[in-house]
Scaffold this motif. Sequence first.
Motif, PDB file in Angstrom:
ATOM      1  N   THR A 189       0.822  -1.224   0.000  1.00  0.00           N
ATOM      2  CA  THR A 189       0.000   0.000   0.000  1.00  0.00           C
ATOM      3  C   THR A 189       0.850   1.265   0.000  1.00  0.00           C
ATOM      4  N   LEU A 190       2.153   1.126   0.038  1.00  0.00           N
ATOM      5  CA  LEU A 190       3.042   2.287   0.083  1.00  0.00           C
ATOM      6  C   LEU A 190       3.405   2.752  -1.322  1.00  0.00           C
ATOM      7  N   SER A 191       3.691   4.027  -1.443  1.00  0.00           N
ATOM      8  CA  SER A 191       4.186   4.566  -2.712  1.00  0.00           C
ATOM      9  C   SER A 191       5.625   4.099  -2.917  1.00  0.00           C
ATOM     10  N   GLY A 192       6.132   4.297  -4.139  1.00  0.00           N
ATOM     11  CA  GLY A 192       7.506   3.901  -4.424  1.00  0.00           C
ATOM     12  C   GLY A 192       8.502   4.598  -3.517  1.00  0.00           C
ATOM     13  N   GLY A 193       8.274   5.877  -3.262  1.00  0.00           N
ATOM     14  CA  GLY A 193       9.172   6.626  -2.388  1.00  0.00           C
ATOM     15  C   GLY A 193       9.125   6.137  -0.955  1.00  0.00           C
ATOM     16  N   GLN A 194       7.919   5.809  -0.488  1.00  0.00           N
ATOM     17  CA  GLN A 194       7.778   5.297   0.877  1.00  0.00           C
ATOM     18  C   GLN A 194       8.455   3.935   1.020  1.00  0.00           C
ATOM     19  N   GLN A 195       8.302   3.086   0.006  1.00  0.00           N
ATOM     20  CA  GLN A 195       8.965   1.786   0.040  1.00  0.00           C
ATOM     21  C   GLN A 195      10.490   1.957   0.076  1.00  0.00           C
ATOM     22  N   ALA A 196      10.993   2.912  -0.692  1.00  0.00           N
ATOM     23  CA  ALA A 196      12.436   3.159  -0.723  1.00  0.00           C
ATOM     24  C   ALA A 196      12.933   3.626   0.642  1.00  0.00           C
ATOM     25  N   ARG A 197      12.128   4.410   1.350  1.00  0.00           N
ATOM     26  CA  ARG A 197      12.510   4.887   2.684  1.00  0.00           C
ATOM     27  C   ARG A 197      12.560   3.731   3.680  1.00  0.00           C
ATOM     28  N   VAL A 198      11.576   2.839   3.579  1.00  0.00           N
ATOM     29  CA  VAL A 198      11.560   1.676   4.472  1.00  0.00           C
ATOM     30  C   VAL A 198      12.783   0.796   4.199  1.00  0.00           C
ATOM     31  N   ALA A 199      13.106   0.590   2.927  1.00  0.00           N
ATOM     32  CA  ALA A 199      14.274  -0.225   2.572  1.00  0.00           C
ATOM     33  C   ALA A 199      15.559   0.394   3.125  1.00  0.00           C
ATOM     34  N   LEU A 200      15.669   1.717   3.048  1.00  0.00           N
ATOM     35  CA  LEU A 200      16.854   2.399   3.572  1.00  0.00           C
ATOM     36  C   LEU A 200      16.971   2.198   5.080  1.00  0.00           C
ATOM     37  N   MET A 201      15.863   2.377   5.801  1.00  0.00           N
ATOM     38  CA  MET A 201      15.926   2.252   7.250  1.00  0.00           C
ATOM     39  C   MET A 201      16.159   0.805   7.677  1.00  0.00           C
ATOM     40  N   ARG A 202      15.625  -0.153   6.919  1.00  0.00           N
ATOM     41  CA  ARG A 202      15.912  -1.560   7.215  1.00  0.00           C
ATOM     42  C   ARG A 202      17.411  -1.819   7.091  1.00  0.00           C
ATOM     43  N   LEU A 203      18.018  -1.239   6.057  1.00  0.00           N
ATOM     44  CA  LEU A 203      19.459  -1.367   5.867  1.00  0.00           C
ATOM     45  C   LEU A 203      20.217  -0.792   7.060  1.00  0.00           C
ATOM     46  N   LEU A 204      19.863   0.424   7.476  1.00  0.00           N
ATOM     47  CA  LEU A 204      20.591   1.082   8.557  1.00  0.00           C
ATOM     48  C   LEU A 204      20.385   0.382   9.893  1.00  0.00           C
ATOM     49  N   LEU A 205      19.172  -0.128  10.127  1.00  0.00           N
ATOM     50  CA  LEU A 205      18.901  -0.832  11.382  1.00  0.00           C
ATOM     51  C   LEU A 205      19.702  -2.131  11.492  1.00  0.00           C
ATOM     52  N   SER A 206      20.126  -2.681  10.367  1.00  0.00           N
ATOM     53  CA  SER A 206      20.913  -3.922  10.390  1.00  0.00           C
ATOM     54  C   SER A 206      22.353  -3.683  10.853  1.00  0.00           C
ATOM     55  N   GLN A 207      22.698  -2.408  11.076  1.00  0.00           N
ATOM     56  CA  GLN A 207      24.023  -2.015  11.565  1.00  0.00           C
ATOM     57  C   GLN A 207      25.152  -2.522  10.672  1.00  0.00           C
ATOM     58  N   PRO A 208      25.103  -2.192   9.374  1.00  0.00           N
ATOM     59  CA  PRO A 208      26.178  -2.625   8.478  1.00  0.00           C
ATOM     60  C   PRO A 208      27.466  -1.890   8.793  1.00  0.00           C
ATOM     61  N   ARG A 209      28.565  -2.438   8.317  1.00  0.00           N
ATOM     62  CA  ARG A 209      29.876  -1.813   8.514  1.00  0.00           C
ATOM     63  C   ARG A 209      30.322  -1.071   7.257  1.00  0.00           C
ATOM     64  N   ALA A 210      29.686  -1.379   6.141  1.00  0.00           N
ATOM     65  CA  ALA A 210      29.914  -0.698   4.867  1.00  0.00           C
ATOM     66  C   ALA A 210      28.667  -0.935   4.017  1.00  0.00           C
ATOM     67  N   VAL A 211      28.489  -0.110   2.985  1.00  0.00           N
ATOM     68  CA  VAL A 211      27.258  -0.177   2.189  1.00  0.00           C
ATOM     69  C   VAL A 211      27.579  -0.188   0.699  1.00  0.00           C
ATOM     70  N   LEU A 212      26.824  -1.008  -0.046  1.00  0.00           N
ATOM     71  CA  LEU A 212      26.906  -1.054  -1.503  1.00  0.00           C
ATOM     72  C   LEU A 212      25.562  -0.625  -2.067  1.00  0.00           C
ATOM     73  N   LEU A 213      25.574   0.310  -3.003  1.00  0.00           N
ATOM     74  CA  LEU A 213      24.357   0.828  -3.624  1.00  0.00           C
ATOM     75  C   LEU A 213      24.374   0.481  -5.109  1.00  0.00           C
ATOM     76  N   ASP A 214      23.400  -0.298  -5.561  1.00  0.00           N
ATOM     77  CA  ASP A 214      23.347  -0.724  -6.966  1.00  0.00           C
ATOM     78  C   ASP A 214      22.174  -0.025  -7.662  1.00  0.00           C
ATOM     79  N   GLU A 215      22.461   1.107  -8.304  1.00  0.00           N
ATOM     80  CA  GLU A 215      21.438   1.888  -9.027  1.00  0.00           C
ATOM     81  C   GLU A 215      20.180   2.108  -8.170  1.00  0.00           C
ATOM     82  N   PRO A 216      20.317   2.563  -6.926  1.00  0.00           N
ATOM     83  CA  PRO A 216      19.158   2.598  -6.026  1.00  0.00           C
ATOM     84  C   PRO A 216      18.095   3.633  -6.386  1.00  0.00           C
TER      85      PRO A 216
END
Length: 212
Positions: free
Chosen positions: A137-164
């Motif tokens: 039910t989320l817009s594309g932008g809202q889904q992208a925000r959730v994906a970003l926060m899921r990434l950050l909450l996982s406490q990564p040590r480095a990040v790879l962005l593939d045409e995000p």
Amino acid sequence: MNDAATQSLTLENVSIRLAGHELLQVNTRIAPGEVISVMGPSGSGKSTLLAFVAGFLDSAFDARGEVRLGKQDLLALPAEQRGIGLLFQDPLLFPHLSVAGNLRFGLPRHVPDKHRQVAQALEQVGLAGFEHRDPATLSGGQQARVALMRLLLSQPRAVLLDEPFSKLDTTLRQEMRALVFGQLHEAGLPTLLVTHDEADAAAAGGPIIALG
């Protein structure tokens, strides 16, 4: 912020070949909070480089060189132990989980008070109160925000962005660039961005590696 998140990501003498043909050679050091962009035409090896760093490169490729996070040799670790966060063109949210469920999935088991962590993450990106929403039910932008926060909450040590940002419209793309790069800089995470879009690289603000 933990110390692991403030270490540089180093790619030293990285060379990837396919069927005897060299796709790329890379030497770079990505400082904490820095975004280095990798640009090049299709087939130049951009996504292949990310797969090598992340630990899921197809065995058909011959890859050599060193990948270190701080002093740790990442190539000696399986993919799930490298502490690498990934963000792709598609948000890849789990359709069977709520927004909160998707975010909780990213949280390490030892994190206390997951409900509060999720609520704070959503508030941080303007989605307060969205915990029980179905991702569909989320817009594309809202889904992208959730994906970003899921990434950050996982406490990564480095990040790879593939045409995000490639599937977002122009206005949303600018908004998400500012959000993503701002969050990664604030978290002190070394980041490798693959993109076709010069505006992405310009917004990232770091050095550019041109392939092919």
